[in-house]
Design an enzyme around this catalytic site. Structure first.
Site, mmCIF file in Angstrom:
data_model
loop_
_atom_site.group_PDB
_atom_site.id
_atom_site.type_symbol
_atom_site.label_atom_id
_atom_site.label_comp_id
_atom_site.label_asym_id
_atom_site.label_seq_id
_atom_site.Cartn_x
_atom_site.Cartn_y
_atom_site.Cartn_z
ATOM 1 N N HIS A 203 5.390 -43.202 29.982
ATOM 2 C CA HIS A 203 6.053 -41.957 29.564
ATOM 3 C C HIS A 203 7.270 -41.575 30.395
ATOM 4 O O HIS A 203 7.886 -40.537 30.163
ATOM 5 C CB HIS A 203 5.067 -40.774 29.539
ATOM 6 C CG HIS A 203 4.671 -40.291 30.915
ATOM 7 N ND1 HIS A 203 3.637 -40.836 31.623
ATOM 8 C CD2 HIS A 203 5.176 -39.319 31.693
ATOM 9 C CE1 HIS A 203 3.510 -40.221 32.795
ATOM 10 N NE2 HIS A 203 4.449 -39.295 32.866
HETATM 11 C C1 UD1 Z 1 6.069 -34.165 31.886
HETATM 12 C C2 UD1 Z 1 6.582 -34.090 33.318
HETATM 13 C C3 UD1 Z 1 6.244 -35.378 34.047
HETATM 14 C C4 UD1 Z 1 4.760 -35.701 33.947
HETATM 15 C C5 UD1 Z 1 4.317 -35.697 32.495
HETATM 16 C C6 UD1 Z 1 2.826 -35.866 32.427
HETATM 17 C C7 UD1 Z 1 8.672 -32.805 33.626
HETATM 18 C C8 UD1 Z 1 10.126 -32.897 33.802
HETATM 19 N N1 UD1 Z 1 8.048 -33.963 33.328
HETATM 20 O O1 UD1 Z 1 6.764 -35.210 31.238
HETATM 21 O O2 UD1 Z 1 6.570 -35.234 35.417
HETATM 22 O O3 UD1 Z 1 4.544 -36.970 34.513
HETATM 23 O O4 UD1 Z 1 4.654 -34.420 31.899
HETATM 24 O O5 UD1 Z 1 2.396 -36.260 31.159
HETATM 25 O O6 UD1 Z 1 8.115 -31.756 33.765
HETATM 26 N N2 UD1 Z 1 5.689 -33.437 23.600
HETATM 27 C C9 UD1 Z 1 4.901 -33.234 22.503
HETATM 28 N N3 UD1 Z 1 3.708 -32.587 22.675
HETATM 29 C C10 UD1 Z 1 3.289 -32.131 23.879
HETATM 30 C C11 UD1 Z 1 4.119 -32.332 24.989
HETATM 31 C C12 UD1 Z 1 5.310 -32.988 24.830
HETATM 32 O O7 UD1 Z 1 5.234 -33.626 21.391
HETATM 33 O O8 UD1 Z 1 2.182 -31.561 23.960
HETATM 34 C C13 UD1 Z 1 6.965 -34.183 23.418
HETATM 35 C C14 UD1 Z 1 8.137 -33.280 23.095
HETATM 36 O O9 UD1 Z 1 8.954 -33.954 22.217
HETATM 37 C C15 UD1 Z 1 8.831 -33.152 24.437
HETATM 38 C C16 UD1 Z 1 8.562 -34.496 25.081
HETATM 39 O O10 UD1 Z 1 7.267 -34.866 24.633
HETATM 40 O O11 UD1 Z 1 10.186 -32.880 24.332
HETATM 41 C C17 UD1 Z 1 8.584 -34.481 26.591
HETATM 42 O O12 UD1 Z 1 7.703 -33.453 27.085
HETATM 43 P P1 UD1 Z 1 7.966 -32.799 28.528
HETATM 44 O O13 UD1 Z 1 6.836 -31.907 28.881
HETATM 45 O O14 UD1 Z 1 9.336 -32.238 28.607
HETATM 46 O O15 UD1 Z 1 7.993 -34.042 29.493
HETATM 47 P P2 UD1 Z 1 6.913 -35.200 29.666
HETATM 48 O O16 UD1 Z 1 7.572 -36.486 29.331
HETATM 49 O O17 UD1 Z 1 5.657 -34.827 28.999
HETATM 50 N N1 UDP Z 2 -4.905 -39.305 31.066
HETATM 51 C C1 UDP Z 2 -5.751 -38.881 30.036
HETATM 52 N N2 UDP Z 2 -5.572 -39.429 28.790
HETATM 53 C C2 UDP Z 2 -4.605 -40.360 28.530
HETATM 54 C C3 UDP Z 2 -3.765 -40.776 29.576
HETATM 55 C C4 UDP Z 2 -3.929 -40.218 30.832
HETATM 56 O O1 UDP Z 2 -6.633 -38.045 30.247
HETATM 57 O O2 UDP Z 2 -4.517 -40.811 27.379
HETATM 58 C C5 UDP Z 2 -5.076 -38.720 32.416
HETATM 59 C C6 UDP Z 2 -5.301 -39.737 33.507
HETATM 60 O O3 UDP Z 2 -6.674 -40.010 33.693
HETATM 61 C C7 UDP Z 2 -4.670 -39.073 34.729
HETATM 62 C C8 UDP Z 2 -3.590 -38.176 34.141
HETATM 63 O O4 UDP Z 2 -3.869 -38.083 32.745
HETATM 64 O O5 UDP Z 2 -5.627 -38.268 35.392
HETATM 65 C C9 UDP Z 2 -2.214 -38.720 34.368
HETATM 66 O O6 UDP Z 2 -1.299 -37.927 33.691
HETATM 67 P P1 UDP Z 2 0.099 -38.445 33.171
HETATM 68 O O7 UDP Z 2 0.127 -39.918 33.159
HETATM 69 O O8 UDP Z 2 0.383 -37.718 31.907
HETATM 70 O O9 UDP Z 2 1.118 -37.846 34.236
HETATM 71 P P2 UDP Z 2 1.580 -38.223 35.720
HETATM 72 O O10 UDP Z 2 0.361 -38.423 36.550
HETATM 73 O O11 UDP Z 2 2.459 -39.424 35.637
HETATM 74 O O12 UDP Z 2 2.375 -37.044 36.140
#
Ligand code: UD1
Ligand code: UDP
Length: 349
Positions: A203
């Site tokens: 991601h």
């Molecule tokens: C965010 C965090 C990242 C973290 C990740 C965990 C920031 C800058 N990034 O990244 O550090 O590792 O969460 O998963 O805060 N979207 C959906 N549904 C949702 C959430 C997101 O469709 O429930 C889509 C939207 O199109 C959105 C995109 O995902 O624009 C990115 O979501 P966003 O929360 O901005 O960043 P993440 O990539 O999720």
């Molecule tokens: N995780 C989850 N379901 C998934 C993928 C990840 O519950 O399909 C959990 C995983 O066990 C870990 C956390 O989400 O505890 C990691 O989150 P993510 O990869 O979204 O973000 P990051 O740690 O990179 O910020």
């Protein structure tokens, strides 16, 4: 004390789960969900899997550009903090939710606890790197998950605010692993019972936002010619949907609930990821981890030989994965009973 805990993204719910259970014993905890993650699988499902009570405030901010999203969160968080007047605000990790909580609380002169402080990738193209630096420098109690993180804070002149607590995700994992192994049917549901598989997540903005880069990674992984289970983050799903591609050996699923995901990690042969939290879980569970990044904040896992960094633009990702072998044993990196240590420090504030 009245404590406001600010969360909004999946990994923050997972960090909150263990700490919140402790804080609730001695304090009035107010849980604020910014709404950064909102899909059922990214939010509600994680809350219910981990038995976290419903947030006291759901700010419903949703997705947006960095400044828009962070700004909306700051406005709404300020209102909650002014109305509820907490003695402490707890923020987690390095997302835009973390940044918004840090800026809103620090401008109101409310002491801030930053859980997972001191991480640096030294890669400023990651939005998380900006968020961490700001969050650390405006916070008052820096809970460092590893020695490396504590050392970084010391170098940045923050030693007097730093507490080496260990990593809170250890507690959430240990509190839930047994239940996951007893209750999860995920290998049956994914039809991989008794079969070898790798578990994949992607991601990071630099790996997934450009379709050509993402497709190249998936094409290469497909050539491993081994079964790969890929729970797809919504950010990544949006891009894959537009490519209309499919891969013979990669089985795409919705994001899994926490219980199913840690069970899948446990049953997997190896983990391939660009996630921060999953690198740690792979290490704790003793699964070889291939991190598709050029650097990591979790350097100890690489130094220990359990995590291999592979440049996502490398032409031979498969070769690197195939030849990666882990040592016979590993030493503890992330500590244990971390929530007790954190609660002890908070109780003494
Ligand atoms: C965010 C965090 C990242 C973290 C990740 C965990 C920031 C800058 N990034 O990244 O550090 O590792 O969460 O998963 O805060 N979207 C959906 N549904 C949702 C959430 C997101 O469709 O429930 C889509 C939207 O199109 C959105 C995109 O995902 O624009 C990115 O979501 P966003 O929360 O901005 O960043 P993440 O990539 O999720
Ligand atoms: N995780 C989850 N379901 C998934 C993928 C990840 O519950 O399909 C959990 C995983 O066990 C870990 C956390 O989400 O505890 C990691 O989150 P993510 O990869 O979204 O973000 P990051 O740690 O990179 O910020």
């Amino acid at each position: 004390m009245r404590i406001v805990s600010v969360v909004g993204a999946r990994p923050q719910f997972i960090k909150l789960a263990a700490l919140s259970a402790r804080l609730a014993v001695d304090h009035e905890e107010i849980i604020v969900h910014t709404g950064q993650h909102y899909d059922y699988a990214m939010s509600e499902k994680i809350f219910s899997d981990l038995g976290i009570r419903n947030p006291d405030y759901h700010l419903g901010v949703g997705s947006g550009s960095h400044a828009t999203q962070t700004g909306e969160m700051m406005k709404a968080l300020e209102e909650v903090m002014v109305n509820r007047n907490p003695q402490i605000v707890v923020i987690f990790g390095d997302t835009n939710t973390t940044l918004a909580g840090a800026v809103a609380a620090s401008k109101l002169n409310i002491p801030i606890v930053h859980v997972e402080a001191g991480l640096r990738s030294y890669n400023r193209s990651m939005p998380e790197e900006i968020n961490r630096i700001i969050a650390d420098h405006v916070s008052d109690y820096l809970f460092a998950p590893t020695r490396t993180a504590a050392g970084i804070l010391e170098k940045e002149g923050l030693a007097d605010k730093t507490y080496l607590t260990g990593d809170i995700m250890v507690d959430t994992l240990s509190n839930n692993l047994q239940v996951a192994l007893e209750k999860s049917n995920i290998t049956k549901e994914l039809e991989v019972d008794g079969r070898e598989f790798s578990l994949l997540t992607l991601h990071r903005n630099y790996n997934v936002d450009n379709p050509a880069i993402l497709v190249n990674i998936l094409d290469q992984l497909d050539r491993l010619d081994e079964l790969i289970i890929f729970p797809v983050h919504p950010r990544t799903r949006k891009i894959i949907e537009n490519t209309e591609m499919s891969w013979a050996n990669i089985s795409l699923t919705e994001p899994l609930g926490y219980i199913d995901f840690i069970a899948a990690e446990h049953y997997s042969k190896r983990i391939i990821t660009d996630s921060g939290g999953i690198q740690k879980e792979a290490f704790i569970l003793g699964r070889p981890c291939i991190t598709l990044r050029t650097e990591t904040e979790w350097v100890e896992t690489v130094e220990a030989g359990w995590n291999l960094l592979v440049d996502p633009s490398d032409a031979d990702i498969c070769g690197k994965i195939r030849t990666f072998e882990v040592p016979a044993s590993k030493e503890d990196i992330f500590g244990e009973d971390v929530s007790s240590k954190m609660a002890g420090i908070i109780n003494s504030i």
